[in-house]
Design an enzyme around this catalytic site. Sequence first.
Site: not given
Ligand code: BES
Ligand code: ZN
Length: 978
Positions: A227, A370, A372-374, A407, A410, A429
């Site tokens: 992503e 932080g 990733m929801e693969n 995650e 998701h 998100e």
């Molecule tokens: N899908 C995102 C991670 C992501 C975003 C990966 C953009 C690569 C590019 C994941 O679900 C996410 O939102 N993670 C957040 C933490 C969450 C608790 C808000 C993050 O990584 O900060």
């Molecule tokens: Zn997310």
Amino acid sequence: MRLSTSALSLLVASSASFIHAPALAFGSVNNYSNHTTKRSLASNSNNRTGLSLGRLPLAFQPKSSIANIMSTRGGSTTSATCDSKVALNSAVADTEEKAAPTEIFRTNYAPLTNIVTNISMDFNIQDGKTTIVSEMTIKVNPNGPGSGDLVLDGDETCVSLMELSVDGKTLEEGSDYVLSPGQLVIKGSALNNGAGLLRTVVETIPEENTQLSGLYKSGPMYCTQCEAMGFRRITYYPDRPDNMAVFDEIRIEADKESYPVLLGNGNLLEKGDIEDSDGRHYATWSDPFPKPSYLFCIVAGSLRSISDTYTTTSGKEVHLEIFSEKENVNKLDYAMDSLKRSMQWDEDKFGLEYDLGIYNIVAVNDFNMGAMENKGLNVFNTAYVLADPATATDTDYARVEGVIGHEYFHNWTGNRVTCRDWFQLTLKEGLTVFRDQEFSGDMGSNAVKRIEDVGSLRARQFAEDAGPMSHPIRPESYISMDNFYTATVYSKGAEIIRMYNTLLGEDGFRKGMDLYFERHDGSGVTCDDFRAAMADANDFDLDQFGLWYTTNGTPTIVYESKFEDGVFKLTLTQKSNSDKPMHIPISTGLIDKVTGKEVVSTKVLELKEETQTFEFPGLENDVVPSMLRGFSAPVKLVSSTGDVDEESLAFLAASDTDGFNRWEAGQRLFTSLTFQEMKGEKSDDTTGYVMEAVERTLASEDMDPSIKAYALTLPSESTLAEEIADGEVDPVALRDARGAVRIAIARKFQKELQTIYDSLTKEMSADEEFKVDAESVGQRRLRNTVLGYLTCIKETGDEQKAAADLATAHYDSATGMTDKMAALGALASMDGEGADARDAALQRFYDEAEGDALVLNKWFSVQALANLPDVLDRVKALIEHPDFTLSNPNRCRSLISAFTMNAAPFHAENGEGYEFIGKMLAELDALNPQISSRMGSSLIQWRRFGDNRATLMKAELQKLSEMKLSDDLFEIVQRGLK
Ligand code: BES
Ligand code: ZN
């Protein structure tokens, strides 16, 4: 971390998780066949083309282009490592000219002509080179414009295309396909009525991928991050979320000794050793659910794990496993418990069950985000999954729980129903953040969680929305999508979802969610589809509500009230960037001024016109309105006179039945006093209201200790700055004023604070074991808040000594990282007679860290965030520290981003803070554009400050704009200069 008793019992039950060796990584999962040799796609190939591609071997290429192949662009190295073959895309990779950054617009969305419906891949991982063979079933998109060319995305700076064929026939450049930077177009004429089996062979060098997007190496493992657009750094593919494909067979082959664990999405089909192969093995994974490429993931590494099982309500048994590097495997239990709680919560709250037999999580040290929801294979930044009392603070624990939940959630809001295009990001998100917020609230205290979330919304999102990066939660355009994983899309997006919940009620919201899944399971949709499901399920008109998706900026609500003949009239006027009035829920209750009792309980006032008057008849006495309860809309609330009605605030701080608004009233009183202090006009009335509120809070016996701690905490510098007009923010003056208010409170209540501190110390020392339940967390939070007050009294030498002694004793008796960090935080800002204690504590903390990466991050941060006159020099010295590196995002953030958040030294009037960050940005951009662009945002808020600072900040942006930048940083710099 705040846990309910049931959550606590889960925590205790964590002994059900067990640690086992990597050989067992697959062992406890059912029905895995275990063949010894399985032919790969590569060895299956009957159309290997060798050199018959009409291209010169590397040795015969002009020198300059060889140099270029090996050179770096945007931080990545072109991968052309094949001994004898030249990559088909080497000419594109070699072009001196980098494609100009292009802006993509939301309204230009067009469906694909051809799509990939199925894909199988073979990853052959060798030291220094990974070869990837892909076979893709191409079809005409039934929802597209008809048949035509097949457009594949691919990053030639990272991927060398070695072979290309359709239905066994090698394609010819020009007649069959055209390569350009970022793209490979296969002509419709090379397909069979728009269909065919496309086979590609590519090579990549994960070891040189410093961007951490695509396939890269982190410590002892290979892993992927796709992503938003990382899959094109793995192979050529329609790398956009509206291409949902079944990833039939993903085969990973690597050296068994170095990479014993091989993971992919979905279910394990088979694994085994490869005969006569010098110690190589493989595993093949298959994911039955169609998914967009951004959810793809593989991991190959030397890992340990803990595992457990979860049985869903319908009786499905799910194997849960969390992997990490060997030395961290004892820090995974809390994540496992959080995962089980998340699974239970989603069933209870939304009736959503997990859909695969396996849920794997891998902890990775080098990670841009932080987590990733693969699908079936989450990847987590170690900072958001590892937790034990000796290394993690209570806040870290809370984050682990929240991110694990996020995650996991998701899987339905993101994976089963995904985004049609990246402009819809908030669809997954915003909704998933709302869900994780509710989950965390339910696991602990909803009131505490709300205070924390609104605090961060105001400090971060409001600021973003007031600057050059301001955008609606559904942006209209982007250059680099990576730049739009913003506080607006996430936090404001979650507030928009919360407003549906407020307007429709919890049951109505659930009905809307049910309809959303019923309609859209298995597809990629838009924010409008979500809104339509909410509206249709409830027969509720949400047309006007759509403006929240197209309007940027924070709306302001102006209120005016009148009490006459037992009728209270509240007039609300909205102001926003929208031409038409927005639909804004304002939850309001009324408190009788005479009795202090609530006479009208919370009602959702629907503000739909520019100005609306709401009447409350039948009242005995005049009332004080408690508006925007629970922060029911992401807006700013101001009175029509522009003055702060401190008397009402003092009244609400004492009597509001809504916990959030009681806290809010106190915060607004603190804000008034801080601004008066800053202007040198402190009023006795305001001081009186503030001190009275503090006194009441300190004396209260039935207040939750966490709420008490937050009620005693002054608004952050960034929250305060939000209230100041453009051009007038002076971070140094703001810090001084806030500090002065803090010291005034500390001095006035020193005795009471000391009493609370001592009694908490006594109470807590009676606890036999370390706990992370709501009560223990609350006690630590309150005691540490009090410590903060007591140690800010340090004007004289004696006071400095006393403060240092208290903080050192606090450190000595710390039962875990929370208390240690509170003590170290206080000590790090000590000077004069406290300097020796400060240095000793920092040294001791460093020694006790014993090299633990996450603890060392805290050590760097605490110094970057210190309130000392020479912070910048200290940060510069720390850059040279052997433990510092720019290439690990966590470490980089812990020192450099932390410094940008230390507003006073970062905004030093001589511009040295800006200059330092400008230099770091240039260096970092060549390594990792996602990290550099996020850090670059610290320079773009220049309009907020006076001319002197604004000029210096712009000068740094200007310097950067004259350099060769990544698209990511380019976009930020360009917006910043506008
Ligand atoms: N899908 C995102 C991670 C992501 C975003 C990966 C953009 C690569 C590019 C994941 O679900 C996410 O939102 N993670 C957040 C933490 C969450 C608790 C808000 C993050 O990584 O900060
Ligand atoms: Zn997310």
